[in-house]
Design an enzyme around this catalytic site. Structure first.
Site, PDB file in Angstrom:
ATOM      1  N   HIS A 121      41.907  41.297  30.949  1.00  0.00           N
ATOM      2  CA  HIS A 121      41.362  42.319  30.036  1.00  0.00           C
ATOM      3  C   HIS A 121      42.455  43.034  29.238  1.00  0.00           C
ATOM      4  CE1 HIS A 121      37.458  41.697  31.720  1.00  0.00           C
ATOM      5  NE2 HIS A 121      37.773  42.178  32.913  1.00  0.00           N
ATOM      6  N   ASP A 163      36.227  33.975  35.389  1.00  0.00           N
ATOM      7  CA  ASP A 163      35.878  35.281  35.939  1.00  0.00           C
ATOM      8  C   ASP A 163      34.496  35.671  35.394  1.00  0.00           C
ATOM      9  OD1 ASP A 163      37.479  37.902  37.143  1.00  0.00           O
ATOM     10  OD2 ASP A 163      35.950  38.456  35.663  1.00  0.00           O
ATOM     11  N   HIS A 165      33.557  38.374  34.229  1.00  0.00           N
ATOM     12  CA  HIS A 165      33.702  39.206  33.032  1.00  0.00           C
ATOM     13  C   HIS A 165      34.427  38.418  31.936  1.00  0.00           C
ATOM     14  CE1 HIS A 165      33.610  41.985  36.518  1.00  0.00           C
ATOM     15  NE2 HIS A 165      32.898  42.753  35.718  1.00  0.00           N
ATOM     16  N   ASP A 250      34.428  36.917  41.070  1.00  0.00           N
ATOM     17  CA  ASP A 250      33.370  37.926  41.085  1.00  0.00           C
ATOM     18  C   ASP A 250      32.017  37.364  40.642  1.00  0.00           C
ATOM     19  OD1 ASP A 250      34.530  37.642  38.612  1.00  0.00           O
ATOM     20  OD2 ASP A 250      35.024  39.749  38.329  1.00  0.00           O
TER      21      ASP A 250
HETATM   22 ZN   LIG Z   1      35.934  40.144  36.628  1.00  0.00          ZN
END
Ligand SMILES: [Zn+2]
Length: 347
Positions: A121, A163, A165, A250
């Site tokens: 990120h 991931d 996200h 995740d």
């Molecule tokens: Zn994540």
């Protein structure tokens, strides 16, 4: 493929109060590999030259951002934003993790680097693509690995981010570059950082080189494995000279931070896919906050190592959702293919 644990990741960069991104994540992952009898090597960051690590940061991040982090590191403990903390030695661990990603890529190794903090990120200036926070990330390890490979003269690089996200930082950093980025993530309507829609396909030189594949909440192994088949076809056709993987766990069922329903089957298939590309590879740990760090990470590692396993599909996806996801994935991949392989053949 070698699995490397950064020893300091099991005790450095400690949150000020309760936080899902904490040293215990790596402790858990390591003990699961022990229990499974999988081999790994521990490394220490003690001998890494800080100045050299900072030089690697400048390849990826703006001077302003790196200087901001250096400044903050003198005021710890401190919150960068509501999600992202910095403790006394956080920056040392982040710098070392980034440096190791870069160095192993520069050596054209095949490495799964298990360390923290995560990085995908973190954009050029910190928060990426208008995200509200940096999502636990300080420095972008995957991007450093891309630079490591590029500097050895490798050009056809694939970045795979699984991931749950969207890897908005990595996507932002290479959005205008001819680097094939495949990012599989939970529907951004339903999850931070709310980017990574299928119509985000890159710009300039990078136009058409970005595949954002969206999975609705509740997606299970069945649809995930079929999506991986489509990605595998694309990746094999691309025939990358090097592969960088942002490995987040995740998406595993009951993670707590995301809402996908994946189990061992999905992560094992991911490991096999990466192994099958048979190129220099740097895999770096991103997220994963629940049992995925144990069951998912072990299954993924088994796939990476090419160990034979039979994992069942544990969670099925509702049929309408399944069909829609496959259709939308095909559209994304067709669009990328038409740009990356304009004549239909190899690049
Ligand atoms: Zn994540």
């Amino acid at each position: 493929m070698e699995v490397i644990f950064v020893r300091e990741a099991t005790f450095m960069h400690k949150p000020i109060s309760d936080h899902p991104e904490n040293p215990y994540r790596v402790v858990k992952a390591r003990s699961s590999l022990n229990t499974s009898g999988l081999k790994y090597r521990d490394v220490s960051i003690e001998k890494i030259d800080r100045e050299e690590a900072i030089r690697v940061c400048f390849k990826v991040h703006s001077r302003r951002y790196v200087e901001y982090l250096l400044e903050l590191s003198r005021k710890t403990p401190v919150l960068i934003d509501e999600d992202t903390y910095m403790s006394e030695n956080s920056l040392d661990l982040a710098l070392a993790t980034m440096y190791l990603s870069y160095v192993h890529a520069s050596n054209q190794g095949k490495v799964f680097l298990v360390s923290r903090p995560p990085g995908h990120h973190a954009g050029v200036n910190g928060r990426a693509m208008s995200a509200p926070t940096q999502g636990f990330c300080l420095l972008n390890n995957a991007a450093a690995a891309v630079h490591g490979f590029m500097e050895t003269g490798l050009k056809r690089i694939l970045v795979l981010d699984f991931d749950a996200h969207h890897g908005n930082g990595t996507m932002e950093i290479f959005y205008r570059d001819r680097i094939l980025q495949v990012d599989l993530h939970q529907d951004p309507d339903t999850l931070y950082p709310h980017t990574g829609y299928p119509d985000e396909v890159g710009e300039g030189e990078g136009y058409g080189y970005k595949a954002n594949i969206v999975l609705p909440p509740g997606s299970g192994d069945d649809v995930f494995v079929e999506v991986l088949g489509l990605i595998s076809d694309l990746a094999e056709k691309y025939s990358p000279e090097a592969v960088v993987v942002s490995a987040g766990f995740d998406g595993f069922e009951n993670d707590g931070l995301a809402d996908l329903n994946l189990t061992e089957k999905s992560y094992y298939t991911l490991g096999l896919l990466v192994r099958g590309l048979n190129a220099p590879t740097l895999v770096v740990l991103e997220g994963g906050y629940g049992v995925g760090l144990q069951r998912g990470l072990v299954a993924f590692t088994r796939g990476l190592l090419g160990l034979r396993e039979e994992y069942p599909v544990l969670n099925e996806t509702p049929i309408t959702q399944y069909r829609r996801t496959i259709e939308s994935t095909r559209r994304v991949i067709d669009k990328v293919s038409s740009r990356v392989f304009p004549s239909g053949g190899k690049q």
